[in-house]
Write an enzyme that holds these catalytic residues in place. Structure first.
Site, PDB file in Angstrom:
ATOM      1  N   ALA A  13       7.186   1.329  17.592  1.00 41.03           N
ATOM      2  CA  ALA A  13       6.578   2.646  17.828  1.00 41.03           C
ATOM      3  C   ALA A  13       7.477   3.808  17.435  1.00 41.03           C
ATOM      4  CB  ALA A  13       6.177   2.764  19.298  1.00 41.03           C
ATOM      5  N   GLY A  15       9.431   3.859  14.831  1.00 39.38           N
ATOM      6  CA  GLY A  15       9.698   3.827  13.398  1.00 39.38           C
ATOM      7  C   GLY A  15       8.860   4.850  12.644  1.00 39.38           C
ATOM      8  N   ARG A  93      14.468  -5.979   5.069  1.00 40.81           N
ATOM      9  CA  ARG A  93      15.432  -6.711   4.253  1.00 40.81           C
ATOM     10  C   ARG A  93      16.649  -5.820   4.021  1.00 40.81           C
ATOM     11  NH1 ARG A  93      14.599 -10.591  -0.285  1.00 40.81           N
ATOM     12  NH2 ARG A  93      12.382 -10.190  -0.213  1.00 40.81           N
ATOM     13  N   ASN A 106      12.543 -12.369  10.994  1.00 45.71           N
ATOM     14  CA  ASN A 106      11.248 -11.918  11.495  1.00 45.71           C
ATOM     15  C   ASN A 106      10.587 -12.958  12.394  1.00 45.71           C
ATOM     16  OD1 ASN A 106      10.577  -9.169  10.672  1.00 45.71           O
ATOM     17  ND2 ASN A 106      11.223  -9.949   8.690  1.00 45.71           N
ATOM     18  N   GLN A 113       6.429 -12.625  20.087  1.00 42.42           N
ATOM     19  CA  GLN A 113       5.279 -11.705  20.228  1.00 42.42           C
ATOM     20  C   GLN A 113       3.967 -12.502  20.233  1.00 42.42           C
ATOM     21  OE1 GLN A 113       5.631  -8.368  17.505  1.00 42.42           O
ATOM     22  NE2 GLN A 113       7.453  -7.599  18.568  1.00 42.42           N
ATOM     23  N   VAL A 130       1.407  -5.532  10.352  1.00 39.44           N
ATOM     24  CA  VAL A 130       1.796  -4.623   9.262  1.00 39.44           C
ATOM     25  C   VAL A 130       3.218  -4.945   8.795  1.00 39.44           C
ATOM     26  CG1 VAL A 130       2.232  -2.187   8.682  1.00 39.44           C
ATOM     27  CG2 VAL A 130       0.280  -2.792  10.132  1.00 39.44           C
ATOM     28  N   ASP A 160      -3.011  -1.893  -0.118  1.00 44.10           N
ATOM     29  CA  ASP A 160      -3.156  -2.316  -1.514  1.00 44.10           C
ATOM     30  C   ASP A 160      -4.576  -2.012  -2.007  1.00 44.10           C
ATOM     31  OD1 ASP A 160      -0.514  -3.716  -1.343  1.00 44.10           O
ATOM     32  OD2 ASP A 160      -1.636  -4.879   0.125  1.00 44.10           O
ATOM     33  N   HIS A 188       0.484  -9.835   0.561  1.00 50.27           N
ATOM     34  CA  HIS A 188       0.916  -8.436   0.443  1.00 50.27           C
ATOM     35  C   HIS A 188       2.334  -8.446  -0.138  1.00 50.27           C
ATOM     36  CE1 HIS A 188       1.793  -4.270   1.061  1.00 50.27           C
ATOM     37  NE2 HIS A 188       2.838  -4.588   1.796  1.00 50.27           N
TER      38      HIS A 188
HETATM   39  N1  LIG Z   1       1.593  -4.297   5.052  1.00 49.79           N
HETATM   40  C1  LIG Z   1       1.849  -3.136   4.449  1.00 49.79           C
HETATM   41  O1  LIG Z   1       1.054  -2.660   3.638  1.00 49.79           O
HETATM   42  C2  LIG Z   1       3.113  -2.354   4.751  1.00 49.79           C
HETATM   43  C3  LIG Z   1       3.280  -1.079   4.178  1.00 49.79           C
HETATM   44  C4  LIG Z   1       4.423  -0.351   4.475  1.00 49.79           C
HETATM   45  C5  LIG Z   1       5.403  -0.884   5.296  1.00 49.79           C
HETATM   46  N2  LIG Z   1       5.235  -2.131   5.804  1.00 49.79           N
HETATM   47  C6  LIG Z   1       6.228  -2.731   6.704  1.00 49.79           C
HETATM   48  O2  LIG Z   1       6.062  -2.208   8.017  1.00 49.79           O
HETATM   49  C7  LIG Z   1       7.256  -2.372   8.746  1.00 49.79           C
HETATM   50  C8  LIG Z   1       7.633  -1.089   9.476  1.00 49.79           C
HETATM   51  O3  LIG Z   1       7.897  -0.067   8.559  1.00 49.79           O
HETATM   52  P1  LIG Z   1       8.576   1.308   9.033  1.00 49.79           P
HETATM   53  O4  LIG Z   1       8.735   2.121   7.818  1.00 49.79           O
HETATM   54  O5  LIG Z   1       7.850   1.871  10.205  1.00 49.79           O
HETATM   55  O6  LIG Z   1      10.008   0.786   9.496  1.00 49.79           O
HETATM   56  P2  LIG Z   1      11.078   1.515  10.433  1.00 49.79           P
HETATM   57  O7  LIG Z   1      12.360   0.784  10.215  1.00 49.79           O
HETATM   58  O8  LIG Z   1      11.007   2.988  10.300  1.00 49.79           O
HETATM   59  O9  LIG Z   1      10.548   1.163  11.894  1.00 49.79           O
HETATM   60  C9  LIG Z   1      10.509  -0.131  12.397  1.00 49.79           C
HETATM   61  C10 LIG Z   1      10.638  -0.027  13.897  1.00 49.79           C
HETATM   62  O10 LIG Z   1      10.450  -1.338  14.429  1.00 49.79           O
HETATM   63  C11 LIG Z   1      11.321  -1.465  15.529  1.00 49.79           C
HETATM   64  N3  LIG Z   1      11.497  -2.881  15.858  1.00 49.79           N
HETATM   65  C12 LIG Z   1      12.334  -3.789  15.264  1.00 49.79           C
HETATM   66  N4  LIG Z   1      12.238  -4.957  15.898  1.00 49.79           N
HETATM   67  C13 LIG Z   1      11.345  -4.818  16.882  1.00 49.79           C
HETATM   68  C14 LIG Z   1      10.846  -5.677  17.890  1.00 49.79           C
HETATM   69  N5  LIG Z   1      11.282  -6.925  17.999  1.00 49.79           N
HETATM   70  N6  LIG Z   1       9.919  -5.205  18.739  1.00 49.79           N
HETATM   71  C15 LIG Z   1       9.501  -3.926  18.644  1.00 49.79           C
HETATM   72  N7  LIG Z   1       9.950  -3.035  17.736  1.00 49.79           N
HETATM   73  C16 LIG Z   1      10.863  -3.492  16.865  1.00 49.79           C
HETATM   74  C17 LIG Z   1      12.604  -0.746  15.089  1.00 49.79           C
HETATM   75  O11 LIG Z   1      13.419  -0.391  16.181  1.00 49.79           O
HETATM   76  C18 LIG Z   1      12.017   0.460  14.364  1.00 49.79           C
HETATM   77  O12 LIG Z   1      11.857   1.575  15.234  1.00 49.79           O
HETATM   78  C19 LIG Z   1       8.296  -2.836   7.708  1.00 49.79           C
HETATM   79  O13 LIG Z   1       8.400  -4.241   7.802  1.00 49.79           O
HETATM   80  C20 LIG Z   1       7.668  -2.447   6.390  1.00 49.79           C
HETATM   81  O14 LIG Z   1       8.148  -3.245   5.325  1.00 49.79           O
HETATM   82  C21 LIG Z   1       4.104  -2.867   5.555  1.00 49.79           C
HETATM   83  O1  LIG Z   2       8.242  -2.210   2.527  1.00 51.78           O
HETATM   84  C1  LIG Z   2       7.885  -2.625   1.419  1.00 51.78           C
HETATM   85  O2  LIG Z   2       8.450  -3.559   0.815  1.00 51.78           O
HETATM   86  C2  LIG Z   2       6.708  -1.984   0.738  1.00 51.78           C
HETATM   87  C3  LIG Z   2       5.492  -1.879   1.593  1.00 51.78           C
HETATM   88  O3  LIG Z   2       5.064  -3.119   2.039  1.00 51.78           O
HETATM   89  C4  LIG Z   2       4.414  -1.190   0.796  1.00 51.78           C
HETATM   90  O4  LIG Z   2       3.534  -1.879   0.267  1.00 51.78           O
HETATM   91  O5  LIG Z   2       4.485   0.036   0.653  1.00 51.78           O
END
Ligand SMILES: NC(=O)c1ccc[n+]([C@@H]2O[C@H](COP(=O)([O-])OP(=O)(O)OC[C@H]3O[C@@H](n4cnc5c(N)ncnc54)[C@H](O)[C@@H]3O)[C@@H](O)[C@H]2O)c1
Ligand SMILES: O=C(O)C[C@H](O)C(=O)O
Length: 329
Positions: A13, A15, A93, A106, A113, A130, A160, A188
């Protein structure tokens, strides 16, 4: 307001996606403009204070639909009574980290969870993963929640899907609203396959309308598949507001349904459709109705599409085998 609030648990939350997502949930965009929500935020202990800051801002926004906010560092408490669970927090990563290391790190998040969702979530829980690698993280959570119907676990490819709509709209000089039946297949990741062969622009086949195979192969597909990396390169951080927006779209569509004559893309547990091995959480064209999704059946898949779907699905199978070896599923 007489409706019982819907409990929405959001992990990660504090992040950057969380920051863009929570305000939209609280404003009613996740579930509907008449649905009150109660937010349950999960963070790691070091980030709880930052989550408290976001909660203060949520309070200050005075959203009429927001009935409460609780913050936890314990997944068992955070998922207690969850009707909707948005699993955003993940281990990114870092330099020198191999794919296997990322899956293992992860696994340490998504296994507990999944177990917490199994033990404590509401009977009707819907889960969207996500956090990357989203499909395999969803698989880990799902396999560790044996009492929850598998179809309640999904991963996000709506970003996407939306990216593909935007690129096609630009090429064809139309609005995204003119495009229907876009499909993202597979993972993804950069192996995903954005497919316009079944898409329609103003009711006509999109591939025939565009009439430019070279653009599809050399521009459209790689641009969509590598857009996440391009955003990281440009912003110095991964996509956040667009990812939050796609998460809102994913859940809203799942709960409220796809419009007549259209479908969306969701990564869902395969039932073997289109040759995707049963159980893999892979992206498909789906329709949603009454809070349930269904894979669109009967689409013709030519050799070009087949090869691309197979390549992405192979990557998913390899990831599944890796997490199996690690004892995560
Ligand atoms: N599927 C998609 O299309 C997509 C797109 C964009 C980003 N992402 C992914 O989403 C994720 C989050 O992105 P972000 O930019 O918000 O990252 P971020 O690093 O800003 O935030 C992630 C947050 O998760 C928290 N966290 C870590 N481990 C945790 C746990 N065990 N329990 C609860 N919280 C935990 C961290 O403290 C941090 O606040 C990343 O893995 C990113 O790659 C996915
Ligand atoms: O965090 C990433 O690797 C990219 C993210 O999943 C995205 O599609 O924007």
């Amino acid at each position: 307001m007489t409706r019982t609030p819907v409990n929405v648990t959001v992990t990660g939350a504090a992040g950057q996606i969380g920051y863009a997502l929570l305000f939209r949930i609280a404003s009613g965009q996740l579930l509907g403009a008449d649905v009150p929500v109660r937010l349950k935020l999960l963070e790691i202990p070091q980030a709880v204070k930052a989550a408290e800051g976001t909660a203060m801002e949520l309070e200050d926004a005075a959203f009429p639909l927001l009935t409460g906010i609780d913050i936890y560092d314990d997944p068992n408490a955070a998922f207690d009574g969850a009707n909707v669970a948005l699993l955003v927090g993940a281990r990114p990563r870092t330099k020198g980290m191999e794919r296997g290391d990322l899956l293992e790190a992860n696994g340490g998040i998504f296994k507990p969870q999944g177990q917490a969702i199994n033990a404590h979530a509401a009977d009707d829980v819907k889960v969207l993963v996500v956090g990357n690698p989203a499909n395999t993280n969803a698989l880990i959570a799902q396999r560790n929640a044996p009492d929850v119907p598998a179809e309640r676990f999904t991963a996000m490819t709506r970003l996407d899907h939306n990216r593909a709509l935007a690129q096609l709209a630009k090429k064809a000089g139309v609005s995204v609203a003119d495009i229907k039946k876009m499909t993202i297949w597979g993972n993804h990741s950069a192996t995903q396959y954005p497919d316009i062969f079944h898409a329609e622009i103003a009711g006509k086949n999109a591939f025939e309308t565009v009439n430019d195979r070279a653009w599809v192969e050399n521009d459209f597909i790689p641009t969509v598949a590598k857009r996440g990396a391009a955003i990281i390169e440009a912003r110095g951080a991964s996509s956040a507001a667009s990812a939050a927006s796609a998460a809102i779209d994913h859940v809203y569509t799942w709960v409220n349904g796809t419009p007549e004559g259209d479908w969306t893309s969701m990564a869902v547990p395969s039932d073997g459709s289109y040759g995707v091995p049963e159980g893999l959480i892979s992206s498909f064209p789906v329709t949603c109705k009454d809070g349930r999704w269904e894979i669109v059946q009967g689409l013709e898949i030519d050799d070009f599409s087949r090869a691309r779907i197979d390549a992405s699905v192979k990557e998913l199978a390899d990831e599944r085998d890796a997490v199996r070896k690690l004892g995560l599923i």
